[in-house]
Design a protein around this motif. Structure first.
Motif, PDB file in Angstrom:
ATOM      1  N   ALA A  13       0.846  -1.201   0.000  1.00 36.31           N
ATOM      2  CA  ALA A  13       0.000   0.000   0.000  1.00 36.31           C
ATOM      3  C   ALA A  13       0.879   1.248   0.000  1.00 36.31           C
ATOM      4  CB  ALA A  13      -0.923  -0.017   1.210  1.00 36.31           C
ATOM      5  N   TYR A  70       2.727   1.444  -3.517  1.00 34.01           N
ATOM      6  CA  TYR A  70       1.931   1.721  -4.714  1.00 34.01           C
ATOM      7  C   TYR A  70       0.975   2.909  -4.532  1.00 34.01           C
ATOM      8  CZ  TYR A  70       3.908  -2.646  -6.301  1.00 34.01           C
ATOM      9  OH  TYR A  70       4.791  -3.618  -6.673  1.00 34.01           O
ATOM     10  N   ASP A 103      -6.066   1.639   0.133  1.00 33.30           N
ATOM     11  CA  ASP A 103      -5.191   2.768  -0.181  1.00 33.30           C
ATOM     12  C   ASP A 103      -5.798   3.597  -1.299  1.00 33.30           C
ATOM     13  OD1 ASP A 103      -4.323   1.875  -2.855  1.00 33.30           O
ATOM     14  OD2 ASP A 103      -3.305   0.257  -1.766  1.00 33.30           O
ATOM     15  N   VAL A 105      -2.337   3.630  -6.982  1.00 39.08           N
ATOM     16  CA  VAL A 105      -2.455   3.528  -8.440  1.00 39.08           C
ATOM     17  C   VAL A 105      -3.543   2.554  -8.872  1.00 39.08           C
ATOM     18  CG1 VAL A 105      -0.055   4.149  -8.864  1.00 39.08           C
ATOM     19  CG2 VAL A 105      -0.644   1.741  -8.534  1.00 39.08           C
ATOM     20  N   ILE A 139      -5.365  -1.377  -9.492  1.00 44.19           N
ATOM     21  CA  ILE A 139      -4.971  -2.543 -10.282  1.00 44.19           C
ATOM     22  C   ILE A 139      -5.939  -2.669 -11.459  1.00 44.19           C
ATOM     23  CG2 ILE A 139      -4.759  -5.080 -10.209  1.00 44.19           C
ATOM     24  CD1 ILE A 139      -4.410  -4.577  -7.077  1.00 44.19           C
ATOM     25  N   THR A 161       4.447   0.748 -11.728  1.00 46.20           N
ATOM     26  CA  THR A 161       5.002  -0.372 -10.983  1.00 46.20           C
ATOM     27  C   THR A 161       6.399  -0.749 -11.444  1.00 46.20           C
ATOM     28  OG1 THR A 161       3.718  -1.747 -12.460  1.00 46.20           O
ATOM     29  CG2 THR A 161       2.827  -1.422 -10.275  1.00 46.20           C
ATOM     30  N   GLY A 214      10.690  -5.273  -6.864  1.00 52.79           N
ATOM     31  CA  GLY A 214       9.801  -6.338  -6.416  1.00 52.79           C
ATOM     32  C   GLY A 214       9.894  -7.493  -7.371  1.00 52.79           C
ATOM     33  N   GLY A 237       7.267  -9.969  -7.253  1.00 51.84           N
ATOM     34  CA  GLY A 237       5.934 -10.558  -7.390  1.00 51.84           C
ATOM     35  C   GLY A 237       5.730 -11.774  -6.511  1.00 51.84           C
TER      36      GLY A 237
HETATM   37  P1  ADP Z   1       5.739  -7.083  -5.727  1.00 54.72           P
HETATM   38  O1  ADP Z   1       6.945  -7.591  -5.130  1.00 54.72           O
HETATM   39  O2  ADP Z   1       5.811  -6.850  -7.180  1.00 54.72           O
HETATM   40  O3  ADP Z   1       5.137  -5.940  -4.996  1.00 54.72           O
HETATM   41  P2  ADP Z   1       3.411  -8.496  -4.863  1.00 54.72           P
HETATM   42  O4  ADP Z   1       3.067  -9.922  -4.975  1.00 54.72           O
HETATM   43  O5  ADP Z   1       3.409  -7.904  -3.524  1.00 54.72           O
HETATM   44  O6  ADP Z   1       4.756  -8.315  -5.599  1.00 54.72           O
HETATM   45  O7  ADP Z   1       2.394  -7.698  -5.763  1.00 54.72           O
HETATM   46  C1  ADP Z   1       2.160  -8.137  -7.063  1.00 54.72           C
HETATM   47  C2  ADP Z   1       1.741  -6.974  -7.920  1.00 54.72           C
HETATM   48  O8  ADP Z   1       0.470  -6.516  -7.480  1.00 54.72           O
HETATM   49  C3  ADP Z   1       2.603  -5.788  -7.794  1.00 54.72           C
HETATM   50  O9  ADP Z   1       3.654  -5.862  -8.725  1.00 54.72           O
HETATM   51  C4  ADP Z   1       1.706  -4.630  -8.098  1.00 54.72           C
HETATM   52  O10 ADP Z   1       1.615  -4.446  -9.488  1.00 54.72           O
HETATM   53  C5  ADP Z   1       0.374  -5.106  -7.614  1.00 54.72           C
HETATM   54  N1  ADP Z   1       0.006  -4.550  -6.318  1.00 54.72           N
HETATM   55  C6  ADP Z   1       0.152  -5.125  -5.094  1.00 54.72           C
HETATM   56  N2  ADP Z   1      -0.363  -4.346  -4.119  1.00 54.72           N
HETATM   57  C7  ADP Z   1      -0.840  -3.242  -4.725  1.00 54.72           C
HETATM   58  C8  ADP Z   1      -1.488  -2.027  -4.270  1.00 54.72           C
HETATM   59  N3  ADP Z   1      -1.739  -1.813  -2.974  1.00 54.72           N
HETATM   60  N4  ADP Z   1      -1.834  -1.121  -5.187  1.00 54.72           N
HETATM   61  C9  ADP Z   1      -1.582  -1.336  -6.506  1.00 54.72           C
HETATM   62  N5  ADP Z   1      -0.993  -2.434  -6.997  1.00 54.72           N
HETATM   63  C10 ADP Z   1      -0.618  -3.387  -6.129  1.00 54.72           C
END
Ligand code: ADP
Length: 643
Positions: A543, A546, A570, A573, A575, A595, A600, A602
């Protein structure tokens, strides 16, 4: 209106003249006169007067003889007897012969006129009554005839309405037309809706026992006109043609859905009586029933076509497909689905799905919270060892469609991938530890130059980053295997407080507002403290990462008596909708400008999901691109200890 005719019979001409000239004619009656009995009988029989004023005593043939002679002829004409020789026995005999009134001479003019009026009024009423009775009988006969016709029409219409095969139905209508109109030839035309071509579809001639199907365009002007105007045509119109044409034609429109769909047509050749308005009326009635039956048959054919298409899809599909109504009763099931649940088709159709399959996993799927697009999905293992990805989507006006796709091979691949990652990460760690160890020892070899120091630090930072990645990979492997997962009652409010405290600094430095709305008495859940800290940390960390500067992050806790639900919202941005289904997959990252810049791999959400599911809970996400996201997980509460 001219009044009735009265026959005056008296051998005394003065009496006759008095009655005629002073009483009857001035009152508007027509008077006939006779001065003896024979003439009286003759006039009564030929002129049929409405009333006779009859003298009793006359030479040759007296009044009684006159009455007897008329009675013998079957004539009952109302009669008033006038006599100078009155007595009781005379009066008795007079009444026996049907006399209405009896006056002794000399009579009073007013009394006579009153009696005349009375007798004639009675006669009038009697006549009206008789006429009424005749009219009533006529109407009755007409009604009976109409009922008979309608009953026949109804019978025909019913037999027509029960047919669903269009060609047979058209033939039956043409045959019924023949029966109703007693025509020499009958035919049916239908409009082809795609080409707008009016086609002859069925025809029957006088010698044919059955109508035969045809398909031929028509340019007959009468039929075309009925089609275009929607009005019946009848020719020849009575008296309009002289001499009458050689054939009589009747054409009525087939009306349905507010328009004309075709024409019903009949011809009678020459010598026969031409068609009448009555024929037109009856054929129009038949046409109304016929049009509805044609529409039904067409709709039935359409539905049949759709059904057989659907059946082809169902039979051919490798996916398990089940359609249920809003009460959960099975409407359709693919053979593959029936087989997968070890049932027979008749054991499923019309039965409650959850009951007949007895599947707890399906039950869980039906109770999942709805996602924003109304679809619920869940992995469902079947007793035969296969794993399915089940999705339950609403179908408007029907109920739900359950589609289950076999993902056993994907699960297999996933396991192979996990095993591979576990091995590889383990093998990577040893050399990495050696690298980190060597880097740590570097300063002991002597003073490093600034440049050497900078290279060594960069190498160290990257080695640490690599170490984190490897630890994360190892971690998810352990979680999936259910390792290091000792459970105890945990207060989620305490976990949240700790994680928020840890991350508050980071949020503040990014200019974000982070707040937690937590009730006082959150019941404990059964869980692993470290892993639940990891869940909260991952969700909050995402949160923060992003959500652009100035945004807001809110953590909420709710308790519904069975579960404790935590949501992290939050204003970041968001999803994209297409990504929502994959967001919890391992190594999945949303492709996008926002992103891409953030580090990260994933694995965060995949780890979170795995932990939540190992706790017997569920996790879901709702998000609008550009507006923000809410991640929501719920865990079962600790069962209260029974005393
Ligand atoms: P990462 O290490 O890429 O953050 P996650 O598994 O935590 O891997 O999240 C996977 C993807 O989900 C992220 O790359 C991002 O694009 C999206 N994501 C996760 N949480 C959020 C959020 N709170 N707001 C927007 N996009 C998110």
């Amino acid at each position: 209106m001219t009044k009735e005719t009265v026959l005056i019979v008296d051998d005394d001409i003065r009496n006759v003249e008095f009655l005629r000239d002073s009483l009857l004619v001035p009152s508007g009656y027509t008077a006939l006169c006779a001065t003896d009995g024979e003439e009286a009988v003759r006039l009564a029989l030929t002129e049929e007067p409405d009333l006779i004023l009859l003298d009793l005593q006359m030479p040759k043939m007296n009044g009684f003889h006159v009455l007897e002679a008329l009675n013998r002829q079957g004539r009952e004409i109302p009669t008033i007897l006038i006599t100078a020789h009155g007595s009781e026995s005379v009066a008795m005999q007079a009444f026996r012969l049907g006399v209405r009134d009896y006056f002794p001479k000399p009579f009073k003019a007013a009394e006579i006129m009153e009696a005349v009026e009375r007798s004639l009024t009675e006669a009038r009423l009697r006549r009206e009554k008789e006429e009424l009775a005749v009219r009533l009988e006529q109407v009755n006969r007409q009604l009976e005839q109409r009922i008979k016709e309608l009953t026949i029409l109804y019978g025909i219409s019913k037999s027509v309405a029960s047919l669903l095969d269009l060609d047979r139905l058209l033939a039956r209508i043409v045959e019924a037309t023949m029966y109703v109109t007693r025509a020499e030839e009958t035919s049916l035309f239908l409009l082809d809706e795609t080409t707008q071509d009016l086609q002859l579809r069925s025809v029957q001639g006088v010698g044919d026992r059955e109508a035969r199907p045809v398909r031929k365009s028509t340019d007959d002007t009468v039929v075309r006109e009925v089609m275009d105007t929607g009005l019946a045509a009848l020719s020849p119109i009575a008296g309009a043609h002289e001499p009458p044409p050689l054939e009589s034609r009747l054409a009525v429109p087939l009306r349905a859905r507010g328009g004309t769909i075709g024409v019903l047509h009949a011809t009678r050749k020459m010598a026969m009586e031409p068609f009448s308005d009555r024929d037109r009326y009856q054929l129009s009635l038949l046409a109304d029933y016929a049009a509805i039956a044609i529409e039904n048959a067409r709709l039935f054919a359409e539905v049949e076509e759709q059904r057989s298409k659907l059946e082809t899809i169902l039979v051919g599909s490798e996916d398990l497909i089940v359609v249920i109504d809003e009460l959960g009763l099975v409407l359709l099931a693919s053979p593959a689905a029936v087989e997968a649940f070890s049932l027979e088709m008749e054991e499923m159709i019309g039965k409650p799905l959850l009951e007949v399959t007895g599947s707890e996993a399906l039950d869980r799927l039906f109770n999942l919270p709805l996602t924003s697009n109304g679809v619920r999905s869940l992995e469902i293992p079947l007793v035969d060892g296969r794993t399915f990805h089940a999705s339950l989507s609403p179908v408007a006006d029907v109920g739900w469609a359950l589609i289950m796709r076999d993902i056993s091979h994907l699960k297999e691949l996933d396991k192979m991938k996990s095993d591979f990652v576990a091995t590889i990460t383990h093998d990577l760690r040893s050399p990495l530890t050696a690298i980190q160890g060597s880097l740590a020892l570097l300063p002991e070899l002597g003073e490093l130059t600034d440049e050497q120091q900078e290279f060594a630090e960069r190498a160290m930072r990257n080695a640490e980053h690599m170490d984190t990645l490897i630890r994360n990979l190892l971690d998810i492997g352990r979680i999936e295997a259910g390792l290091e997962m000792e459970m105890e009652p945990i207060r989620l409010d305490a976990v949240i407080e700790e994680v928020v405290a840890n991350l508050l600094g980071g949020a503040k430095s990014k200019g974000l507002i982070l707040r937690a709305v937590v009730p006082n008495d959150v019941p404990p859940v059964r869980g692993n403290h470290t892993r639940l800290m990891q869940v909260m940390t991952n969700l909050l960390d995402n949160a923060i990462r992003y959500t652009p500067r100035g945004g807001k992050i809110t953590v909420r806790v709710e308790d519904d008596g069975d579960h404790v639900t935590v949501s992290v919202s939050d204003t970041g941005v968001g999803i994209p909708a297409h990504a929502e289904a994959h967001i919890f997959d391992k190594f999945y990252r949303v492709e996008g400008a926002e992103t891409r810049e953030l580090e990260g791999i994933g694995l965060g959400l995949a780890t979170v999901k795995s932990i939540v599911e190992k706790h017997g809970g569920q996790i879901s996400v709702e998000s609008t691109e550009g507006e923000g996201s809410t991640f929501c997980f719920s865990l079962p509460q600790v069962e209260p200890e029974s005393d």
